[in-house]
Design a protein around this motif. Sequence first.
Motif, PDB file in Angstrom:
ATOM      1  N   GLU A 137       3.775   6.199  -6.448  1.00 27.49           N
ATOM      2  CA  GLU A 137       2.708   7.070  -6.975  1.00 27.49           C
ATOM      3  C   GLU A 137       1.648   6.278  -7.731  1.00 27.49           C
ATOM      4  OE1 GLU A 137       5.436  10.602  -8.338  1.00 27.49           O
ATOM      5  OE2 GLU A 137       3.443  10.778  -9.274  1.00 27.49           O
ATOM      6  N   ASP A 138       2.089   5.194  -8.367  1.00 29.68           N
ATOM      7  CA  ASP A 138       1.159   4.365  -9.132  1.00 29.68           C
ATOM      8  C   ASP A 138       0.061   3.775  -8.241  1.00 29.68           C
ATOM      9  OD1 ASP A 138       1.734   4.583 -11.760  1.00 29.68           O
ATOM     10  OD2 ASP A 138       2.321   2.494 -12.063  1.00 29.68           O
ATOM     11  N   ILE A 139       0.410   3.501  -6.990  1.00 25.54           N
ATOM     12  CA  ILE A 139      -0.579   2.891  -6.076  1.00 25.54           C
ATOM     13  C   ILE A 139      -1.766   3.845  -5.931  1.00 25.54           C
ATOM     14  CG2 ILE A 139      -1.003   1.987  -3.739  1.00 25.54           C
ATOM     15  CD1 ILE A 139       2.021   1.371  -3.582  1.00 25.54           C
ATOM     16  N   ASP A 140      -1.466   5.132  -5.731  1.00 23.38           N
ATOM     17  CA  ASP A 140      -2.548   6.127  -5.589  1.00 23.38           C
ATOM     18  C   ASP A 140      -3.357   6.255  -6.871  1.00 23.38           C
ATOM     19  OD1 ASP A 140      -1.459   6.605  -3.131  1.00 23.38           O
ATOM     20  OD2 ASP A 140      -0.156   8.222  -3.850  1.00 23.38           O
ATOM     21  N   GLN A 141      -2.692   5.959  -8.001  1.00 26.51           N
ATOM     22  CA  GLN A 141      -3.405   6.083  -9.272  1.00 26.51           C
ATOM     23  C   GLN A 141      -4.119   4.786  -9.665  1.00 26.51           C
ATOM     24  OE1 GLN A 141      -0.244   7.388 -11.831  1.00 26.51           O
ATOM     25  NE2 GLN A 141       0.057   9.266 -10.661  1.00 26.51           N
TER      26      GLN A 141
ATOM     27  N   LYS B  16       0.835  -1.200   0.000  1.00 27.69           N
ATOM     28  CA  LYS B  16       0.000   0.000   0.000  1.00 27.69           C
ATOM     29  C   LYS B  16       0.868   1.248   0.000  1.00 27.69           C
ATOM     30  CE  LYS B  16      -1.113   0.159   5.021  1.00 27.69           C
ATOM     31  NZ  LYS B  16      -0.723  -1.115   5.610  1.00 27.69           N
ATOM     32  N   GLY B  17       2.171   1.051   0.004  1.00 22.56           N
ATOM     33  CA  GLY B  17       3.094   2.178  -0.067  1.00 22.56           C
ATOM     34  C   GLY B  17       4.521   1.674  -0.222  1.00 22.56           C
TER      35      GLY B  17
ATOM     36  N   ASN C  26       4.999   9.023 -14.399  1.00 23.35           N
ATOM     37  CA  ASN C  26       5.226   9.613 -13.067  1.00 23.35           C
ATOM     38  C   ASN C  26       6.617  10.247 -12.991  1.00 23.35           C
ATOM     39  OD1 ASN C  26       2.774   8.448 -12.504  1.00 23.35           O
ATOM     40  ND2 ASN C  26       3.608   6.751 -11.309  1.00 23.35           N
TER      41      ASN C  26
END
Length: 297
Positions: free
Chosen positions: A238-242, A188-189, A218
């Motif tokens: 950053e991909d996780i948030d996207q 998750k991060g 990104n």
Amino acid sequence: MGKKVTKAIFPVAGMGTRFLPATKSVPKEIMTLVDRPLVQYAIDEAREAGIKEFIFVTSRGKGALEDYFDNSPILEQELRKKGKDELLETLKATNMESGAIAYIRQHKALGLGHAVWCAKRLIGNEPFAVILPDDVIAAETSCLKQMVEAYEETGGNMVAAMEVPPEKASAYGVLDPKNDMGSVIEAKGMVEKPAPEDAPSNLAVIGRYILAPSVMRNLNQKRQGAGGEIQLTDAIAEDIDQGVPVFGFRFKGKRYDCGSKAGFLQATVAFALERPDLRDELMQYLQDVTSSSNAAQ
Ligand code: G1P
């Protein structure tokens, strides 16, 4: 689920200061474990995983790398004349097909993320692998191949991961696990070189990645991260948030940190012990030195 991965980026622009003075004139990646340069291990691993296009991100002073992968007609002619077929065979692994290899210069040392971004035009809109040749992984099935197989099921982004002693975590990119499924861990991060009190786990990222093209986008933002550098870890996180998932992959194998002298020496011994022509003599030597140093204590 994951698309076929046929391109790999090898970031080799680092100055190799930890190996000075040797690296004053020899690229670190050309330094040898037994008789093969570090970069050969990386290329062999990529080939085993089905990679067809090899992209090196280099810098000033790395010319020896280009020569290494070039044909050497005079040397080959000499070996042929002398009937040294075995050596000719050994050289074959170093020859690259025309057009299969590309070199791009990173003009400024702005970080690993920036080095990867430099290959953007050659990657296009495809998933791609990244191999850091400093991390050498001895494995029955190469680490990247294991990852490619897992990635076919998961898609998204995948990074090699390994548990390290908690006090060492701040030397790595570290995963914040969300769902630990055994060999695959959804994150998750991800944090690059966290302060010891901020490390979300002791699951460290090791230098093998399969990344979605969104990571390149990104990286376009060129945000500075840990150490003031543009970090690959941040662009993946950053991909996780996207909504593009990130998976850690616990590979089967032994990783050597050939970016450090101790790791390089350990890898040299381990690989030499695997070689039938060296094993017995080296083993005898190691027994002699360990017993005489024990006796001296
Ligand atoms: C790089 C990456 C880091 C990763 C490490 C693995 O760091 O930035 O996330 O954990 O490789 O070897 P470096 O060792 O270049 O400082």
